[in-house]
Design a protein around this motif. Structure first.
Motif, PDB file in Angstrom:
ATOM      1  N   THR A 126       0.848  -1.093   0.166  1.00 25.27           N
ATOM      2  CA  THR A 126      -0.050  -0.015   0.063  1.00 25.27           C
ATOM      3  C   THR A 126       0.832   1.251   0.061  1.00 25.27           C
ATOM      4  OG1 THR A 126      -1.590  -1.260   1.131  1.00 25.27           O
ATOM      5  CG2 THR A 126      -1.730   1.390   1.243  1.00 25.27           C
ATOM      6  N   GLY A 127       0.743   2.234  -0.799  1.00 21.17           N
ATOM      7  CA  GLY A 127       1.544   3.417  -1.176  1.00 21.17           C
ATOM      8  C   GLY A 127       0.609   4.666  -0.621  1.00 21.17           C
ATOM      9  N   ALA A 132      10.130  -0.326   0.719  1.00 24.25           N
ATOM     10  CA  ALA A 132      10.971  -0.486   1.418  1.00 24.25           C
ATOM     11  C   ALA A 132      10.692  -0.203   3.064  1.00 24.25           C
ATOM     12  CB  ALA A 132      12.382   0.592   1.240  1.00 24.25           C
ATOM     13  N   GLY A 133      10.055   0.740   3.255  1.00 24.43           N
ATOM     14  CA  GLY A 133       9.458   1.071   4.612  1.00 24.43           C
ATOM     15  C   GLY A 133       8.567   0.018   5.071  1.00 24.43           C
ATOM     16  N   ALA A 134       7.717  -0.476   4.096  1.00 25.47           N
ATOM     17  CA  ALA A 134       6.880  -1.548   4.646  1.00 25.47           C
ATOM     18  C   ALA A 134       7.878  -2.948   5.272  1.00 25.47           C
ATOM     19  CB  ALA A 134       5.914  -2.063   3.609  1.00 25.47           C
ATOM     20  N   LEU A 135       8.861  -3.565   4.308  1.00 21.72           N
ATOM     21  CA  LEU A 135       9.546  -4.510   4.630  1.00 21.72           C
ATOM     22  C   LEU A 135      10.221  -4.388   5.906  1.00 21.72           C
ATOM     23  CD1 LEU A 135      11.206  -5.338   0.869  1.00 21.72           C
ATOM     24  CD2 LEU A 135       9.325  -6.540   2.243  1.00 21.72           C
ATOM     25  N   PRO A 152      16.029  -1.469   8.709  1.00 19.54           N
ATOM     26  CA  PRO A 152      15.655  -0.461   8.207  1.00 19.54           C
ATOM     27  C   PRO A 152      17.127   0.535   8.143  1.00 19.54           C
ATOM     28  CG  PRO A 152      15.124  -0.631  10.412  1.00 19.54           C
ATOM     29  CD  PRO A 152      15.441  -1.990   9.905  1.00 19.54           C
ATOM     30  N   ASP A 153      18.032   0.101   8.737  1.00 20.84           N
ATOM     31  CA  ASP A 153      19.541   0.912   8.496  1.00 20.84           C
ATOM     32  C   ASP A 153      20.318   0.479   7.600  1.00 20.84           C
ATOM     33  OD1 ASP A 153      18.674   2.545  10.917  1.00 20.84           O
ATOM     34  OD2 ASP A 153      19.590   0.894  12.110  1.00 20.84           O
ATOM     35  N   ARG A 154      19.930  -0.671   6.868  1.00 19.89           N
ATOM     36  CA  ARG A 154      20.770  -1.286   5.770  1.00 19.89           C
ATOM     37  C   ARG A 154      19.764  -1.551   4.359  1.00 19.89           C
ATOM     38  NH1 ARG A 154      24.236  -5.984   7.877  1.00 19.89           N
ATOM     39  NH2 ARG A 154      22.297  -6.921   8.856  1.00 19.89           N
ATOM     40  N   LEU A 155      19.357  -0.353   4.031  1.00 18.65           N
ATOM     41  CA  LEU A 155      18.364  -0.594   2.806  1.00 18.65           C
ATOM     42  C   LEU A 155      19.236   0.288   1.531  1.00 18.65           C
ATOM     43  CD1 LEU A 155      14.954   0.450   4.199  1.00 18.65           C
ATOM     44  CD2 LEU A 155      15.588  -1.855   3.639  1.00 18.65           C
TER      45      LEU A 155
END
Length: 661
Positions: free
Chosen positions: A396-397, A490-493, A501-504
């Motif tokens: 969902t965006g 990326a945020g959802a994952l 979240p620090d290694r995207l």
């Protein structure tokens, strides 16, 4: 037995050399009598495309180096060959040789090497040819009808395109005047002509700037005189807001075509005198974007049925009864079919791949329902236990909109991550941007997932495969919707505990390179990024820094340059380097006519002195899309080194990428 090791540090048998050796896919399959022909990539042979012949007994041979069957029409090319079975026996093949872009004739059973049919021009990019159709009974020695792209000046937009006839006797090899033009140049872009069964009509697809072929095209219909000239050309179907990417005549003189007039590319049948019928109305795509001249998604069979590729998000091969609308699909492991089909009697031949297999030549016998692999068979070079296990997901965006993606978690048969550690992930933005990330085995993805780095391929708004409204989300929103959709995935994952979240990271090539650079200069989601042959300066790219085909693409993606010049500047990564805080890798072919190196050079000049760790690797002899094995090895190893350094992963199996500041 599995052992525990930090994500990203796992050993893997899938090295960069293996991934490079399996890059690319067969294209442009076609039938010539009892034989099949297609083109295949040869990464180890300077990236040439070999013209492959499969005899009726199943044996295959290929036209050897240096022959390279690849057209440069609209730079992305198109169907580069055609063939016919001659009455005196043996096939006659006509193909475009990439090095000089001339048409050549070739008798594979004859004593001589291929011989040229067309001349060389010293003007601009010269004369180029695509989408040929052989007519051995026309003229004194037979003719080939095809698209002619002719430069009229040195600039990449100074050219014209027409349908032309070239004699097969070689008389035009040194004489441009022997080339006979069949259509006028009222349209900027044309496809090759489809000739009706009675030989009295020709149909082709045409469009003009600023439209792209997925925005709107026209099907032109003309009469063919006894002397082979076209007359009384008129628009038959299509228009500014209707995309028709393929046409084909039936045996009884009806014209089949794919159109998105309903919001989806569906199939229609039209009588040249006027009546039109929709054959199988569905919220699915029966065609796709015409990025190359001569792609096809359907073929009529001799019994009146139609072989058709279709689907939503992925494609399958089905056989359609146009009278009832019944559609029967082929069973098999394939989730994606390339945009090329051929027919031999009751058999349909296509090129298909799946999550566990690369693209291979597949034959369906419609009489029995049986399918088999007959060419370029997939072979497991390593234990398939190292292949990734993708998950098709819908995220969902912003505003609640749907975002389609394939997620490839880290996967190894003998390694797992430590308890409590989340893996790094790389978001892949595909090119196009009117394109699609297919659900197929890609050893570049496996290169990362087998080492403990996850990959998420995002089919952001603007992608094909989900109907026109999904495609149109990107109109005047390029650099916004694509960036937001990738960030949302990326945020959802990260939020669900799948990714660290620090290694995207984010990566992409061409339009995906734009999305990557726009993401790094417009969001704080990613720790680093890999930018591959990108667009970085909209104003430059929208004026004179790209090829003709896409020279006005930004008019729909961003807006009219004359009306919104500030938007071009504000969205360009080159104007936002002050916001860039993360390391990046920039990869560029030195001979790229679509996204030229000058864009990268200006971007680097703007970054200079800001202390941002980065590397810039350029590759001579490479254009838009890397084709040479040595280039792909270098690029892939450099990308892994960037992630290892940024994410704090210890890897000694690839050269350390030197990052400048």
């Amino acid at each position: 037995m599995e052992s525990t090791a930090a994500y990203g540090s796992w050993p893997s048998p899938i090295d960069a050399a293996l991934a490079a050796s399996r890059d690319g896919r067969p294209e442009y399959v076609g039938a010539v009598g009892d034989e099949l022909w297609w083109t295949e990539p040869r990464p180890a042979e300077a990236g040439r495309r070999a013209l492959v012949r499969r005899l009726a007994d199943g044996t295959t041979t290929a036209l050897p180096a240096p022959w390279n069957a690849r057209s440069r029409v609209i730079e992305y090319g198109g169907r580069p060959w055609a063939g016919t079975e001659r009455a005196e026996g043996g096939p006659l093949i006509v193909f475009v040789h990439f090095d000089d872009q001339r048409l050549y004739a070739y008798e594979p059973d004859g004593p001589r090497a291929p011989w040229p049919l067309t001349p060389v021009s010293a003007v601009g990019g010269g004369l180029r040819w695509a989408d040929p159709r052989l007519h051995p009974d026309r003229g004194a020695a037979g003719e080939v009808w095809c698209v002619l792209e002719e430069f009229t000046g040195e600039a990449p937009t100074e050219l014209r395109r027409v349908i032309a006839s070239v004699p097969l006797d070689g008389s035009a090899a040194g004489d441009r005047s022997a080339v006979r033009e069949l259509s006028d140049d009222r349209h900027r872009f044309v496809t090759g002509p489809e000739v009706s069964p009675d030989g009295r009509h020709a149909a082709w697809i045409a469009w003009d700037h600023p439209r792209m072929p997925w925005d709107g095209t026209e099907v032109m219909l003309a009469g063919i005189g006894d002397d082979g000239t076209f007359h009384d050309a008129r628009t038959f179907v299509g228009g500014p807001e209707e995309s028709v990417p393929q046409i084909h005549w039936t045996a009884d003189g009806q014209l089949l075509f794919a159109s998105d007039r309903s919001g989806w590319w569906n199939l229609y049948r039209a009588d040249p005198n006027g009546s039109t019928a929709e054959l199988c109305p569905r919220d699915e795509e029966f065609a796709g974007p015409l990025w190359k001249i001569g792609l096809n998604w359907f073929r009529p069979l001799e019994n009146g049925l139609i072989a058709a590729l279709h689907g939503k998000g992925s494609t399958t091969l089905g056989v359609l009864d146009p009278e009832t609308g019944d559609l029967v699909d082929i069973a098999g492991p394939w989730t994606e079919w390339a945009e090329t089909l051929a027919v031999q009697g009751s058999r349909v031949i296509g090129i298909a791949a799946g999550p566990r297999s690369a693209y291979e030549i597949v034959e369906l016998d419609t009489a029995t329902g049986h399918s088999r692999i007959i060419g370029a068979p997939h072979e497991d070079a390593v234990d398939p236990a190292y292949y990734p296990e993708p998950v098709v997901r819908t995220f969902t965006g912003p505003g609640g909109r749907e975002i389609h993606a394939q997620v490839y978690p880290p996967h190894s048969p003998d390694r797992t991550g430590p308890e409590g550690e989340l893996p790094p992930y790389v978001v892949w933005a595909h090119g196009g941007p009117t394109g699609h990330a297919a659900l197929v085995l890609d050893l570049e993805i496996a290169y990362f997932t087998s080492r403990g780095i996850g990959v998420a391929e995002v089919n952001y708004g603007g992608s094909t495969g989900y109907g026109r409204s999904y495609r149109n989300r990107l109109r005047e929103q390029w650099g916004i919707v694509d960036v937001e959709d990738c960030a949302a995935v990326a945020g959802a994952l990260a939020a669900e505990g799948t990714a660290d979240p620090d290694r995207l990271a984010v990566r992409g090539g061409s339009a995906g390179g734009w999305t990557t650079a726009a993401s790094l200069t417009g969001t704080d989601v990613y720790a680093c990024g890999t930018i591959i042959y990108p667009i970085l300066d909209l104003t430059g790219w929208g004026t004179d820094e790209t090829h003709d085909f896409e020279s006005q693409y930004l008019e729909s993606l961003v807006g009219p340059l004359a009306e919104v010049p500030d938007r071009y500047r504000e969205r360009s990564p080159i104007s936002r380097t002050d916001r860039l805080t993360t390391p990046f890798l920039l990869l560029q072919g030195e001979d790229d006519p679509i996204c030229p190196p000058v864009q990268c050079e200006r971007f680097l000049a703007a970054v200079e002195g800001r202390g941002i760790p980065h590397a810039y690797l350029t590759y001579p002899g490479e254009g838009h899309g890397f084709r040479r094995a040595e280039t792909m090895i270098s690029a892939l190893e450099a990308e892994l080194s960037l992630y290892a350094q940024t994410f704090g992963i210890d890897r000694t199996d690839v050269p350390r990428l030197e990052l400048e500041k």
